[in-house]
Design an enzyme around this catalytic site. Structure first.
Site, short mmCIF file in Angstrom:
data_model
loop_
_atom_site.label_atom_id
_atom_site.label_comp_id
_atom_site.label_asym_id
_atom_site.label_seq_id
_atom_site.Cartn_x
_atom_site.Cartn_y
_atom_site.Cartn_z
N LYS A 123 0.84 -1.21 0.00
CA LYS A 123 0.00 0.00 0.00
C LYS A 123 0.87 1.24 0.00
CE LYS A 123 -2.63 2.51 3.57
NZ LYS A 123 -1.51 3.22 4.19
N ASN A 124 1.83 1.28 0.91
CA ASN A 124 2.59 2.52 1.09
C ASN A 124 3.57 2.80 -0.03
OD1 ASN A 124 1.12 2.90 3.36
ND2 ASN A 124 2.80 2.63 4.82
N ARG B 163 -5.48 10.30 3.08
CA ARG B 163 -4.37 11.16 3.48
C ARG B 163 -3.30 11.24 2.39
NH1 ARG B 163 -1.53 13.86 7.35
NH2 ARG B 163 0.70 13.63 7.02
N ASP C 70 3.34 0.99 12.13
CA ASP C 70 2.21 0.30 11.48
C ASP C 70 2.06 -1.15 11.94
OD1 ASP C 70 1.57 2.56 10.14
OD2 ASP C 70 2.23 1.90 8.17
N ARG D 30 -9.03 -0.45 3.80
CA ARG D 30 -8.20 0.63 3.23
C ARG D 30 -6.82 0.09 2.85
NH1 ARG D 30 -6.81 4.83 7.05
NH2 ARG D 30 -5.34 5.03 5.38
N ARG E 2 -2.00 14.98 12.40
CA ARG E 2 -1.05 14.63 11.32
C ARG E 2 -0.79 15.85 10.46
NH1 ARG E 2 -2.31 8.58 9.15
NH2 ARG E 2 -0.27 8.80 8.21
N PRO E 3 0.08 16.74 10.94
CA PRO E 3 0.32 17.97 10.19
C PRO E 3 1.02 17.72 8.86
CG PRO E 3 1.80 17.81 12.09
CD PRO E 3 0.88 16.64 12.15
N ILE E 4 0.98 18.70 7.97
CA ILE E 4 1.67 18.54 6.69
C ILE E 4 2.68 19.67 6.49
CG2 ILE E 4 -0.11 17.18 5.52
CD1 ILE E 4 -1.10 19.83 4.27
N ASP E 5 3.09 20.28 7.62
CA ASP E 5 4.02 21.41 7.53
C ASP E 5 5.32 21.06 6.80
OD1 ASP E 5 4.27 19.77 9.85
OD2 ASP E 5 5.77 21.14 10.65
N LEU E 6 5.82 19.83 6.99
CA LEU E 6 7.09 19.47 6.36
C LEU E 6 6.93 19.32 4.85
CD1 LEU E 6 8.28 16.83 8.99
CD2 LEU E 6 9.00 19.21 8.79
N CYS F 269 -6.31 8.05 8.53
CA CYS F 269 -6.58 7.43 9.84
C CYS F 269 -6.64 8.46 10.95
CB CYS F 269 -5.45 6.47 10.17
SG CYS F 269 -5.64 4.88 9.40
#
Ligand code: UD1
Length: 426
Positions: free
Chosen positions: A22-23, A92, A305, A397, A121-125, A116
């Protein structure tokens, strides 16, 4: 809502092939936008997250079709840069599309990504990285708008080795002018797989799997055929299945070295672990032993995970184990569900103290997230009686036909599309 009924008392036995990762699949699907030719993917898992990603690609104008085992994605016809709100909100990984859509159209418009419920779960990076590559980014009304001229290579120092940010920046950098160097990059095997895919398409990426990834921008990539790597988390889940049910399971077609931290734990628990070049056999012997201390870390540490699945296993162990979650701030929602099945655990901030019990019993539980749901399936298989798992679609998922896989190992999961309580009342 989809409910699963897991029959307890199973002893899982047999050999199962593992699904595609998946990933690895999600960023690779996002990367198909970078290539204005046809891409043929093998081993793409048939899971909800991948289906959602494909629907989003279609909304952007890509053509998606299946030819036998292969998935063909052709982005020549792609002509839109606005990501659909509902679909992206559910996934996500739609955030990966920001880098590739921006690279393809010099413009991107995306809602904040979903996924999830495992904490903030920030996305700043991701956004900082894209800004370093010369993207203009505005966050407004729950959407992210990226504009600006062409992307330019840069040095991006990640303050944390985020998997998604590393991949997103790799995608944005492939067609940027000049060279991009990502420092403190995540080292997960799926990042190496993304690099191999990008190189197969003619992009110049090196260093994946180490903390420094370098991308020399090129104008265009070309079509390719690529086989997605096996899923190490699904493989690990079924191997824990052997351990928790006192069984004997071989997972075939996997990369054993990618699950070493789990295999070490299973051996510590008293299981017999046999590694071959592309398969692993786990045979449970006596009762599972507790393990002193485990903490999740970025690769090559113990994967977050697989933390919920290990949590279920330790709930059946002889003795007390300590499990610390370092990667996500709130990834213990399975703990309270396991308690409904008779498990004993206490959560202190990011640490779980798990006192094993030799029997769990079936209960009515909720899958709050993908891996937590898989952990409940494992616990349910090893429990006495039947376990009803609500919101089991969350498990779909990331797991391809888990019920069939478990059936091939002599376990039973029955699907119920309706809530049992609702049926009884009707
Ligand atoms: C990916 C995996 C997920 C896995 C995780 C960690 C995919 C599709 N998902 O998720 O299964 O659990 O890696 O191995 O590959 N963070 C920030 N700012 C950011 C990005 C991340 O603070 O911009 C934080 C997150 O909140 C989290 C940590 O970094 O606490 C790790 O996140 P990250 O490595 O980015 O995970 P994902 O890419 O979301």
């Amino acid at each position: 809502m989809s409910n699963w009924l897991v029959r307890g008392g199973a002893v899982l036995r047999g050999t199962v092939p593992v699904q595609g990762s998946k990933n690895a699949a999600l960023p690779i699907l996002a990367a198909t936008l970078l290539v204005e030719e046809s891409i043929r993917l093998l081993n793409c898992p048939a899971i909800r997250d991948a289906e959602n990603m494909l629907r989003i690609l279609e909304t952007l104008g890509c053509t998606v079709k299946r030819e036998g085992d292969a998935l063909i994605v052709d982005s020549r016809t792609a002509d839109r840069f606005v990501l659909p709100t509902a679909l992206s909100g559910e996934l996500r990984s739609s955030i990966f599309l920001l880098g590739s859509v921006l690279s393809r159209f010099s413009e991107a418009d995306a809602p904040y990504p979903g996924g999830c419920v495992i904490g903030n779960r920030p996305i700043d990076l991701h956004l900082e990285g894209l800004r370093r590559l010369n993207a203009g980014i505005e966050e407004q009304g729950g959407r992210i708008r990226c504009t600006g001229g062409s992307l330019k290579g840069a040095v991006v120092d990640l303050s944390y080795p985020s998997v998604g940010a590393t991949e997103n920046i790799m995608l944005a950098a492939c067609r940027a002018k000049g060279t991009t160097t990502i420092r403190n990059a995540a080292c997960e095997p799926e990042i190496f797989d993304l690099q191999q895919f990008l190189c197969a398409c003619g992009f110049l990426v090196r260093g994946a799997g180490t903390p420094t990834v370098t991308i020399d921008g090129v104008k265009k990539g070309h079509g390719a055929s690529y086989r997605i790597m096996p899923d190490r988390i699904a493989a690990g889940t079924y191997l824990v299945g052997a351990a928790i049910t006192g069984g004997d399971v071989t997972v075939a077609g996997m990369q054993p070295e990618t699950v070493d931290p789990l295999l070490n734990k299973l051996a510590e628990c008293g299981c017999e672990v046999t590694k071959n070049s592309d398969s692993v056999r786990v045979r449970a012997k006596d009762r599972i032993r507790a393990v002193g201390f485990t903490e999740t870390r970025p690769y090559p540490g113990f994967p977050t995970d697989l933390q919920p699945q290990l949590f279920s296993l330790l709930s059946r162990a002889d003795g007390t184990s300590v499990l610390t979650e370092n990667v996500f701030e709130s990834r213990f929602r399975h703990a309270q569900e396991l308690k409904k099945m008779g498990a004993k655990n206490r959560i202190l901030d990011r640490t779980a103290i798990i006192t094993g019990t030799d029997r769990l019993h079936g209960a009515d539980v909720t899958a709050h997230d993908l891996r937590g749901g898989a952990a409940l399936v494992l616990a349910g298989l090893s429990a006495e009686g039947e376990t009803q798992i609500r919101f089991a679609e969350r498990i779909e998922r990331g797991y391809e036909r888990m019920d069939s896989v478990i059936a091939s190992l002599c376990g039973t999961i029955a699907r119920k599309e309706k809530d049992i309580g609702e049926e009884e009342q009707a």
